[in-house]
Each structure stands twice: as structure tokens, then as C-alpha cells.
Write an enzyme that holds these catalytic residues in place. Structure first.
Site, PDB file in Angstrom:
ATOM      1  N   LYS A 124       0.824  -1.217   0.000  1.00 26.39           N
ATOM      2  CA  LYS A 124       0.000   0.000   0.000  1.00 26.39           C
ATOM      3  C   LYS A 124       0.858   1.267   0.000  1.00 26.39           C
ATOM      4  O   LYS A 124       0.408   2.315  -0.435  1.00 26.39           O
ATOM      5  CB  LYS A 124      -0.988  -0.028   1.152  1.00 26.39           C
ATOM      6  CG  LYS A 124      -2.028  -1.117   0.929  1.00 26.39           C
ATOM      7  CD  LYS A 124      -3.182  -1.100   1.864  1.00 26.39           C
ATOM      8  CE  LYS A 124      -4.214  -2.131   1.453  1.00 26.39           C
ATOM      9  NZ  LYS A 124      -3.723  -3.525   1.570  1.00 26.39           N
TER      10      LYS A 124
HETATM   11  C1  LIG Z   1      -4.270  -4.607   0.946  1.00 30.60           C
HETATM   12  C2  LIG Z   1      -3.471  -5.847   0.795  1.00 30.60           C
HETATM   13  C3  LIG Z   1      -3.817  -6.853  -0.137  1.00 30.60           C
HETATM   14  C4  LIG Z   1      -5.061  -6.765  -0.995  1.00 30.60           C
HETATM   15  O1  LIG Z   1      -5.002  -5.765  -1.965  1.00 30.60           O
HETATM   16  P1  LIG Z   1      -6.316  -5.253  -2.705  1.00 30.60           P
HETATM   17  O2  LIG Z   1      -5.914  -4.052  -3.445  1.00 30.60           O
HETATM   18  O3  LIG Z   1      -7.312  -4.946  -1.609  1.00 30.60           O
HETATM   19  O4  LIG Z   1      -6.799  -6.356  -3.583  1.00 30.60           O
HETATM   20  C5  LIG Z   1      -2.981  -7.954  -0.255  1.00 30.60           C
HETATM   21  N1  LIG Z   1      -1.883  -8.097   0.526  1.00 30.60           N
HETATM   22  C6  LIG Z   1      -1.529  -7.168   1.435  1.00 30.60           C
HETATM   23  C7  LIG Z   1      -0.328  -7.408   2.269  1.00 30.60           C
HETATM   24  C8  LIG Z   1      -2.302  -6.000   1.600  1.00 30.60           C
HETATM   25  O5  LIG Z   1      -1.936  -5.084   2.514  1.00 30.60           O
END
Ligand SMILES: *Cc1c(COP(=O)(O)O)cnc(C)c1O
Length: 486
Positions: A124
Site C-alpha cells: 500500500k
Molecule cells: C491490501 C493488501 C492486499 C489486498 O489488496 P487489494 O488491493 O485490496 O486487492 C494484499 N496483501 C496485502 C499485504 C495487503 O496489505
């Protein structure tokens, strides 16, 4: 470049108009009116660019109302080896998202692209760090300020705080369930001492935090006066920032732009893989886009059957890949819009049906809501799912064979990628977190702790700054107003 709402609202805003917002006024999500195309020649020219330069080129195609020079300096400030320094020993951190060959057998190549070398050790950061700089830049131009109010059970909240800390014109109020996050995640958030970051530990569970945010947001007068905004995963700029690393991964895995690659993406809210879909619509030669889910398999079910059925809270499981524990996939509407050929009236009707009946059915069977499931393959989508036992087995196997410890979400991806890999087409798994973040499961799988990047060794011992609060809407409103002075 103008934007449309997936549900057809007639305004046609520009990038800067939708940057600070979330949903369109009709409840839809924003998409560009047309996807910009990237030619093979352009793609080849992009091979020589640094990550920051590549990010600027991609952004310029979507943010046509921001001067090119400003985009370049924002990207250069965001994607630095210092910000993305948490690679594994031997990683070239100047690559920002280093790509490594995980395994090669015959004509099959499985690669891992690290998206989790940023400040909070999860993918993120890739988008949120850019968002922080874009917000600060835009607010300064508009002489405006913004108070971000959010609820988190971990990854999103910490990425937002690390992106917005110290930014002029921005405050962050982040609600989290008191004593319910891991010690590592709590320490990451609560050790921030920046005066514009407010950690609020709520006596309750994550849903209570989310209800408080909804309660505040439904008071429109308060929301306007206090300049309340959000940074959730439907934000369009976050999606654009994520498009960049699909280009980077492709360029690093190929030598010429007539080759194809596939991606497998550990998925929850469909934000990450939605960016892959957009890269593919722009002309990036992607063969397959593989959605990997855990036991919360609402997306896997759709890509197998054409039925989208959101889960109730009681049906949503707490798993060892918790950032994928979703009941519905908030970015999925963007793909459905494209799958339906941009028919906004039908998108509106289908997502009304999600609210009233809990889902829709595009399988084409008698009584279904349409037959577009038959077209899903044209968009490259495939899917798979994994269980806790699969994650443990994959973590052990990758450690034993390659001497690499992967986190639980990435393990979901590797398990599914191995099922979907094809001869002659490199398969890139997106690594969405470093294992130190989910150490409990690493211990369970390997009987030892995950390595922590330098600087994170004693994070739990750092002084923490947070306020404890009852789960009450009026209390958080008063708390915000006292601190903003608005
Ligand atoms: C947020 C997240 C995901 C999922 O991503 P999306 O964009 O919601 O599909 C997968 N792995 C980790 C470690 C995350 O923080």
C-alpha cells in the site's frame, strides 16, 4: 483527460477534481473516459527509465491538468531508494520494486516482484506515498486543508499515516480497535510522533471503528466544516500509482515489447489487480491476470462461475492473510463497468442489486442478470484460492527450496501462480508484504522468526502516542473539532 462515473453521473471532472474525493456523487467509481494507449515504441523507450521517471510518464497520461514538470518532481520525490530501502539483503533498492527469478523449470519462469520495500513493509506504500505528495501539492495550490478520518485493522491505516506524516495542510485521524492489532502493527502506527497524526484506539472491534467513520461522514455539515476526507482503496490516484509497477515488472521481465507476461495478484478489495487490468487496457502485453484469494473467496467464485455474491460479516473469516479478508471487493465495480462495455445503467442496476439482494449473476443461466461472464477470458482474468494449510506449505517450500521467506499474502499468490503458469510466458507474483509483518504465521510455518529490516528491530519498545476512546460518534467529532480549531 476527463473522468466518468461507472454509474453514469454526467459531470466530467479532471484528475485534480477527483483526487481528494472517493465515490462519484451517484455512488459510482471514477474511470477515465478512454484508456490512454501505450504503443510498442513508447514501451521500448520506457525500458531505459528509472522507476520515478516511468511513474511520471504513466501519471502524465491520466493527470493532464497537472503541469508535466510538477508531475516529474512529485514522482522523483516519492520513488527514492531511501523511501523504499527495506529490501532484502542483496536487493537493488534503487529499482524500487526489485524483480527476482524465484524458480525456473523447462519453459516456465516464476518471478517475484517486491512491492513491499516501503516504510510500512506492505504494497500500500506504493500508492499511498505518492498520494501524500499529490495531496500536499494540490492543497497548497488550492490554499486548502484536509483532515483524513479513517478506520483500520492494520495495513491501510499505517500506510496512510506514513504517507501523510509531516505534510502541510493535512491531519490524519486514524481509528483502530484497541489491543486488537499485532504488536508490530500497533508499534508501527503508535510510535509516530508527528503532530499531524492522531492515533485513536477504540474500545471495540474494527466494525465499531468503521461505524464511527460512517457516523461522522453522514453528518454532512460537520464533514464540510471540518474538511473531512478519506484515503480508501477506491481512490483513483491510488489505482493509477499502482498501474506503474505492472509496467515496471513487464519491462524488467522482458527484452522486447512483443513478449507477453502474466501476473498473479494476492487480492482483497480488487484495487491492486484493477491496476493490472488498466495497464492491460492501455496495451501492456499481459497474457493472464490471476486473482489469488484466501478462504474469503468472493472474487474467486465470480471468476469461476459468473456469480458475484457478497458475504455477510458472520461469513467473513479471520485468516492468516488478514489484509485479504473481505466481504465484498470495493474496486470490482470498475472491472464490471468494462466487462459490460461501459453500460452505466446496467452497472447501476447490478450494484443496486448488490445492496438489495447481496449480489448478481452474469453466468447467462436462465434467470441470471446477463451473460457477460463468457467475456471474462478476453480480459485475461483467471483465479485461484488458498487455505491456511496451503500458506504454511508454500512458506515452508519456498524457504526450503529457495532460502527465501515470504509473507502469508504472497504465499497465497505463489500457490495460485504455480497452478496458472504457462510455458514461455513469465509469471510474475506481486509480493504484497514482507514476512516480518505477519510473523505469527512465519513462526507457525518455520519455527523461527522472520527477519526484520534494519531499523525495525526494537520497534515495539519505542514510545507510543495514542488516545483511547469509547466507540461513540459524538466523542470522535468533539476530538476532531478540538484539534482542527475549525
Ligand atoms: C491490501 C493488501 C492486499 C489486498 O489488496 P487489494 O488491493 O485490496 O486487492 C494484499 N496483501 C496485502 C499485504 C495487503 O496489505
Amino acid at each position: 483527460m476527463h473522468y466518468l462515473s461507472t454509474r453514469g453521473h454526467e459531470a466530467a471532472p479532471l484528475f485534480s477534481d477527483i483526487l481528494l474525493g472517493g465515490l462519484a456523487p451517484d455512488g459510482g467509481l471514477y474511470l477515465p473516459q478512454v484508456y490512454p494507449r501505450v504503443s510498442g515504441e513508447e514501451l521500448d523507450a520506457w525500458r531505459r527509465l528509472s522507476y520515478a521517471e516511468l511513474a511520471a510518464e504513466v501519471l502524465k497520461k491520466f493527470a493532464t491538468d497537472i503541469p508535466a514538470r510538477d508531475i516529474e518532481s512529485l514522482a522523483a520525490k516519492t520513488y527514492t531508494a531511501d523511501v523504499y530501502r527495506n529490501g532484502r539483503p542483496g536487493d537493488d533498492v534503487s529499482r524500487i520494486t526489485p524483480l527476482r527469478v524465484l524458480e525456473q523449470s523447462g519453459a516456465q519462469t516464476l518471478l517475484l516482484q517486491s512491492l513491499s520495500n516501503g516504510p510500512t513493509l506492505a504494497f500500500k506504500d506504493m500508492a499511498m506515498q505518492l498520494l501524500g505528495n499529490l495531496f500536499e501539492y494540490t492543497l497548497a495550490r488550492q490554499r486548502a486543508e484536509l483532515n483524513i478520518l479513517g478506520a483500520t485493522s492494520g495495513d491501510t491505516g499505517s500506510a496512510a499515516e506514513y504517507a501523510m506524516r509531516g505534510k502541510a495542510g493535512i491531519r490524519v485521524f486514524m481509528l483502530s480497535p484497541h489491543r486488537k492489532m499485532s504488536a508490530f502493527q500497533t508499534a508501527q502506527m503508535f510510535s509516530l510522533q508527528d503532530p499531524n497524526v492522531f492515533n485513536i484506539a477504540v474500545d471495540g472491534v474494527f466494525d465499531d471503528c468503521q461505524d464511527m467513520v460512517k457516523g461522522v461522514s453522514s453528518d454532512l455539515a460537520f464533514k464540510a466544516r471540518q474538511k473531512i476526507g478519506t484515503v480508501n482503496s477506491i481512490n483513483w490516484a491510488r489505482v493509477v500509482a499502482q498501474v506503474v509497477y505492472y509496467f515496471r515488472g513487464y519491462l524488467d521481465a522482458t527484452r522486447s515489447s512483443d513478449q507477453q507476461v502474466s501476473f498473479t495478484v494476492p487480492s482483497g478489495n480488487f484495487g491492486n489487480i484493477c491496476a493490472g487490468h488498466i495497464a492491460r487496457m492501455m496495451g501492456l502485453p499481459i497474457s493472464k491476470l490471476v486473482v489469488a484469494t484466501n478462504e474469503n473467496d468472493v472474487l474467486h467464485e465470480f471468476f469461476q462461475t459468473g456469480v458475484y455474491r457478497v458475504r455477510k460479516s458472520a461469513e467473513t473469516l479471520h485468516t492468516s492473510s488478514p489484509s485479504m479478508d473481505i466481504s465484498k471487493a470495493s474496486n470490482f465495480e470498475r472491472f464490471v463497468h468494462d466487462l459490460l462495455g461501459g453500460d452505466a445503467a446496467r452497472v447501476r442496476a447490478l450494484f443496486r442489486k448488490v445492496d438489495t439482494d447481496g449480489g448478481f449473476d452474469l453466468s447467462g443461466k436462465p434467470g441470471s442478470d446477463g451473460d457477460e461472464f463468457a467475456k471474462v477470458g478476453r480480459f485475461g482474468f483467471a483465479s485461484g484460492r488458498s487455505s491456511h494449510a496451503d500458506r504454511l506449505a508454500t512458506i515452508r517450500d519456498v524457504d526450503a527450496r529457495h532460502g527465501l521467506v515470504v509473507d502469508t499474502h504472497t504465499a497465497d499468490g505463489i500457490k495460485v501462480a504455480r497452478e496458472q503458469i504457462e510455458d514461455g510466458i513469465p509469471m510474475i507474483v506481486l509480493e504484497t508484504a514482507l514476512p516480518a509483518k505477519f510473523n505469527e504465521t512465519i513462526r507457525e510455518a518455520l519455527g523461527r522468526d522472520a527477519e526484520r529490516p534494519a531499523g525495525f528491530e526494537n520497534i515495539e519498545a519505542l514510545p507510543q502516542r495514542f488516545d483511547v476512546m469509547q466507540a461513540d460518534v459524538e466523542t470522535i467529532k468533539r476530538y476532531v473539532a478540538e484539534r482542527t480549531g475549525l
